[in-house]
Design a protein around this motif. Structure first.
Motif, PDB file in Angstrom:
ATOM      1  N   ILE A   5       0.793  -1.190   0.000  1.00  0.00           N
ATOM      2  CA  ILE A   5       0.002  -0.153   0.153  1.00  0.00           C
ATOM      3  C   ILE A   5       0.696   1.203  -0.084  1.00  0.00           C
ATOM      4  O   ILE A   5       0.623   2.348  -0.512  1.00  0.00           O
ATOM      5  N   LEU A   6       1.930   1.296   0.674  1.00  0.00           N
ATOM      6  CA  LEU A   6       2.698   2.515   0.783  1.00  0.00           C
ATOM      7  C   LEU A   6       3.720   2.893  -0.348  1.00  0.00           C
ATOM      8  O   LEU A   6       4.352   3.840  -0.494  1.00  0.00           O
ATOM      9  N   LEU A   7       3.873   1.800  -1.159  1.00  0.00           N
ATOM     10  CA  LEU A   7       4.922   2.272  -2.366  1.00  0.00           C
ATOM     11  C   LEU A   7       4.209   3.231  -3.175  1.00  0.00           C
ATOM     12  O   LEU A   7       2.888   3.300  -3.673  1.00  0.00           O
ATOM     13  N   PRO A   8       4.995   4.057  -3.557  1.00  0.00           N
ATOM     14  CA  PRO A   8       4.452   5.193  -4.581  1.00  0.00           C
ATOM     15  C   PRO A   8       4.155   4.525  -5.946  1.00  0.00           C
ATOM     16  O   PRO A   8       4.501   3.503  -6.385  1.00  0.00           O
ATOM     17  N   ARG A   9       3.342   5.301  -6.524  1.00  0.00           N
ATOM     18  CA  ARG A   9       3.397   5.161  -8.012  1.00  0.00           C
ATOM     19  C   ARG A   9       4.218   4.939  -8.873  1.00  0.00           C
ATOM     20  O   ARG A   9       5.239   5.961  -8.522  1.00  0.00           O
ATOM     21  N   VAL A  10       4.361   4.297  -9.689  1.00  0.00           N
ATOM     22  CA  VAL A  10       5.900   4.218 -10.658  1.00  0.00           C
ATOM     23  C   VAL A  10       5.449   4.844 -12.032  1.00  0.00           C
ATOM     24  O   VAL A  10       4.516   4.423 -12.693  1.00  0.00           O
ATOM     25  N   ALA A  11       6.281   5.731 -12.452  1.00  0.00           N
ATOM     26  CA  ALA A  11       6.065   6.166 -13.922  1.00  0.00           C
ATOM     27  C   ALA A  11       6.814   5.072 -14.735  1.00  0.00           C
ATOM     28  O   ALA A  11       7.644   4.473 -14.569  1.00  0.00           O
ATOM     29  N   GLN A  12       6.197   5.293 -16.024  1.00  0.00           N
ATOM     30  CA  GLN A  12       6.761   4.386 -16.897  1.00  0.00           C
ATOM     31  C   GLN A  12       8.286   4.275 -17.245  1.00  0.00           C
ATOM     32  O   GLN A  12       8.746   5.637 -17.241  1.00  0.00           O
ATOM     33  N   GLY A  13       8.907   3.261 -17.278  1.00  0.00           N
ATOM     34  CA  GLY A  13      10.237   3.317 -17.360  1.00  0.00           C
ATOM     35  C   GLY A  13      11.276   3.685 -16.114  1.00  0.00           C
ATOM     36  O   GLY A  13      12.420   3.486 -16.131  1.00  0.00           O
ATOM     37  N   GLU A  14      10.392   3.471 -14.975  1.00  0.00           N
ATOM     38  CA  GLU A  14      11.107   3.612 -13.791  1.00  0.00           C
ATOM     39  C   GLU A  14      10.585   2.494 -12.879  1.00  0.00           C
ATOM     40  O   GLU A  14       9.718   1.802 -12.948  1.00  0.00           O
ATOM     41  N   LEU A  15      11.501   1.971 -11.927  1.00  0.00           N
ATOM     42  CA  LEU A  15      11.189   0.961 -10.983  1.00  0.00           C
ATOM     43  C   LEU A  15      11.165   1.394  -9.546  1.00  0.00           C
ATOM     44  O   LEU A  15      11.897   2.416  -9.308  1.00  0.00           O
ATOM     45  N   ALA A  16      10.645   0.792  -8.683  1.00  0.00           N
ATOM     46  CA  ALA A  16      10.501   0.997  -7.285  1.00  0.00           C
ATOM     47  C   ALA A  16      10.551  -0.169  -6.650  1.00  0.00           C
ATOM     48  O   ALA A  16       9.660  -1.203  -6.979  1.00  0.00           O
ATOM     49  N   LEU A  17      11.328  -0.358  -5.534  1.00  0.00           N
ATOM     50  CA  LEU A  17      11.880  -1.523  -4.915  1.00  0.00           C
ATOM     51  C   LEU A  17      11.640  -1.205  -3.213  1.00  0.00           C
ATOM     52  O   LEU A  17      11.725  -0.065  -2.904  1.00  0.00           O
ATOM     53  N   SER A  18      10.860  -2.021  -2.646  1.00  0.00           N
ATOM     54  CA  SER A  18      10.740  -1.819  -1.440  1.00  0.00           C
ATOM     55  C   SER A  18      10.871  -3.207  -0.542  1.00  0.00           C
ATOM     56  O   SER A  18      10.457  -4.115  -1.090  1.00  0.00           O
ATOM     57  N   THR A  19      11.929  -3.259   0.406  1.00  0.00           N
ATOM     58  CA  THR A  19      12.189  -4.345   1.164  1.00  0.00           C
ATOM     59  C   THR A  19      11.920  -4.347   2.699  1.00  0.00           C
ATOM     60  O   THR A  19      11.936  -3.294   3.285  1.00  0.00           O
ATOM     61  N   LEU A  20      11.586  -5.342   3.347  1.00  0.00           N
ATOM     62  CA  LEU A  20      11.602  -5.646   4.765  1.00  0.00           C
ATOM     63  C   LEU A  20      12.359  -6.976   5.057  1.00  0.00           C
ATOM     64  O   LEU A  20      11.899  -8.022   4.422  1.00  0.00           O
ATOM     65  N   PRO A  21      13.376  -7.230   5.617  1.00  0.00           N
ATOM     66  CA  PRO A  21      14.002  -5.992   6.258  1.00  0.00           C
ATOM     67  C   PRO A  21      14.827  -5.162   5.064  1.00  0.00           C
ATOM     68  O   PRO A  21      15.067  -5.576   3.902  1.00  0.00           O
ATOM     69  N   ARG A  22      15.563  -4.192   5.498  1.00  0.00           N
ATOM     70  CA  ARG A  22      16.204  -3.214   4.556  1.00  0.00           C
ATOM     71  C   ARG A  22      17.471  -4.077   4.140  1.00  0.00           C
ATOM     72  O   ARG A  22      18.245  -4.707   4.728  1.00  0.00           O
ATOM     73  N   GLY A  23      17.410  -4.214   2.728  1.00  0.00           N
ATOM     74  CA  GLY A  23      18.456  -4.997   2.169  1.00  0.00           C
ATOM     75  C   GLY A  23      18.496  -6.177   1.833  1.00  0.00           C
ATOM     76  O   GLY A  23      19.330  -6.952   1.397  1.00  0.00           O
ATOM     77  N   ALA A  24      17.101  -6.748   2.061  1.00  0.00           N
ATOM     78  CA  ALA A  24      16.871  -8.014   1.760  1.00  0.00           C
ATOM     79  C   ALA A  24      16.806  -8.441   0.189  1.00  0.00           C
ATOM     80  O   ALA A  24      17.149  -9.683  -0.042  1.00  0.00           O
ATOM     81  N   CYS A  25      16.595  -7.295  -0.544  1.00  0.00           N
ATOM     82  CA  CYS A  25      16.792  -7.716  -2.139  1.00  0.00           C
ATOM     83  C   CYS A  25      17.587  -6.536  -2.642  1.00  0.00           C
ATOM     84  O   CYS A  25      17.590  -5.749  -2.156  1.00  0.00           O
ATOM     85  N   GLU A  26      17.900  -6.854  -3.794  1.00  0.00           N
ATOM     86  CA  GLU A  26      18.851  -5.738  -4.601  1.00  0.00           C
ATOM     87  C   GLU A  26      18.122  -5.681  -5.924  1.00  0.00           C
ATOM     88  O   GLU A  26      17.743  -6.588  -6.477  1.00  0.00           O
ATOM     89  N   LEU A  27      18.428  -4.526  -6.318  1.00  0.00           N
ATOM     90  CA  LEU A  27      17.930  -4.194  -7.833  1.00  0.00           C
ATOM     91  C   LEU A  27      19.315  -3.258  -8.598  1.00  0.00           C
ATOM     92  O   LEU A  27      19.844  -2.673  -7.824  1.00  0.00           O
ATOM     93  N   SER A  28      19.993  -3.887  -9.677  1.00  0.00           N
ATOM     94  CA  SER A  28      20.720  -3.223 -10.154  1.00  0.00           C
ATOM     95  C   SER A  28      20.478  -3.028 -11.775  1.00  0.00           C
ATOM     96  O   SER A  28      19.491  -3.786 -12.418  1.00  0.00           O
ATOM     97  N   ARG A  29      20.913  -2.142 -12.385  1.00  0.00           N
ATOM     98  CA  ARG A  29      20.622  -1.994 -13.946  1.00  0.00           C
ATOM     99  C   ARG A  29      22.145  -1.429 -14.485  1.00  0.00           C
ATOM    100  O   ARG A  29      22.805  -0.669 -13.928  1.00  0.00           O
ATOM    101  N   GLN A  30      22.188  -1.891 -15.779  1.00  0.00           N
ATOM    102  CA  GLN A  30      23.303  -1.772 -16.534  1.00  0.00           C
ATOM    103  C   GLN A  30      22.599  -1.661 -18.094  1.00  0.00           C
ATOM    104  O   GLN A  30      22.132  -2.634 -18.539  1.00  0.00           O
ATOM    105  N   GLY A  31      22.719  -0.269 -18.491  1.00  0.00           N
ATOM    106  CA  GLY A  31      22.216  -0.235 -19.817  1.00  0.00           C
ATOM    107  C   GLY A  31      20.907  -0.458 -20.019  1.00  0.00           C
ATOM    108  O   GLY A  31      20.072   0.159 -18.972  1.00  0.00           O
ATOM    109  N   ASP A  32      20.408  -1.079 -20.659  1.00  0.00           N
ATOM    110  CA  ASP A  32      18.774  -1.442 -20.974  1.00  0.00           C
ATOM    111  C   ASP A  32      18.219  -2.715 -20.055  1.00  0.00           C
ATOM    112  O   ASP A  32      17.164  -2.964 -20.276  1.00  0.00           O
ATOM    113  N   THR A  33      19.343  -3.249 -19.235  1.00  0.00           N
ATOM    114  CA  THR A  33      19.027  -4.615 -18.552  1.00  0.00           C
ATOM    115  C   THR A  33      18.846  -4.258 -16.889  1.00  0.00           C
ATOM    116  O   THR A  33      19.804  -3.541 -16.493  1.00  0.00           O
ATOM    117  N   ALA A  34      17.834  -4.651 -16.304  1.00  0.00           N
ATOM    118  CA  ALA A  34      17.670  -4.369 -14.911  1.00  0.00           C
ATOM    119  C   ALA A  34      17.552  -5.976 -14.243  1.00  0.00           C
ATOM    120  O   ALA A  34      16.965  -6.909 -14.943  1.00  0.00           O
TER     121      ALA A  34
END
Length: 156
Positions: free
Chosen positions: A24-53
């Protein structure tokens, strides 16, 4: 104002409540953007290189993922998922990855080629055993549409 009533205060019900609140608390995401939320902090990671995430459990592939994790990634484009590694507990009641809101993956069966139409990837681990985890990648841009077929030839 949000109101939650927890009838059964087991770790599983509290984890489910945390996941709902995070969603519920995650913000809306604009096209072409990613939003990551984790509990606990750092439980998952997101990386992006060029056109690949890539979305992965923390520590993959050198250390096992953490217990009691809940991660939600929004804004995933509708492109086929590529799995670089996938190893979780072998039960859908324990540790799993969900594509959109209903396609569950666990054990060694990752979401190879699955297209997230709703743009959501969700990771959940319980408080027991862990495994190596996962790494799922995707192209950030949608492939160009297919050309329409040529018109039929006139009949002689």
């Amino acid at each position: 104002m949000l109101h939650y009533e927890v009838l059964d205060a087991t770790p599983a019900s509290l984890q489910q409540l945390q996941s709902s609140v995070v969603d519920i608390l995650l913000p809306r995401v604009a096209q072409g953007e990613l939003a990551l939320s984790t509990l606990p902090r750092g439980a998952c990671e997101l990386s992006r290189q060029g056109d690949t995430a890539c979305f992965q459990s923390a520590g993959w592939p050198t250390t096992d993922y953490v217990d009691d994790a809940s991660c939600i990634l929004r804004g995933v484009p509708s492109t086929p998922l590529r799995v670089e590694g996938f190893q979780t507990e072998a039960s859908p009641q324990t540790d799993y990855l969900v594509v959109d809101y209903g396609k569950f993956f666990y054990g060694t069966s990752g979401p190879v080629g699955v297209i997230p139409r709703e743009g959501v990837l969700r990771w959940r681990s319980d408080n027991a055993n862990t495994a190596q985890g996962f790494r799922v990648c995707f192209a950030m841009s949608q492939p160009p549409p297919l050309s329409p077929p040529p018109p039929p030839l006139p009949s002689p």
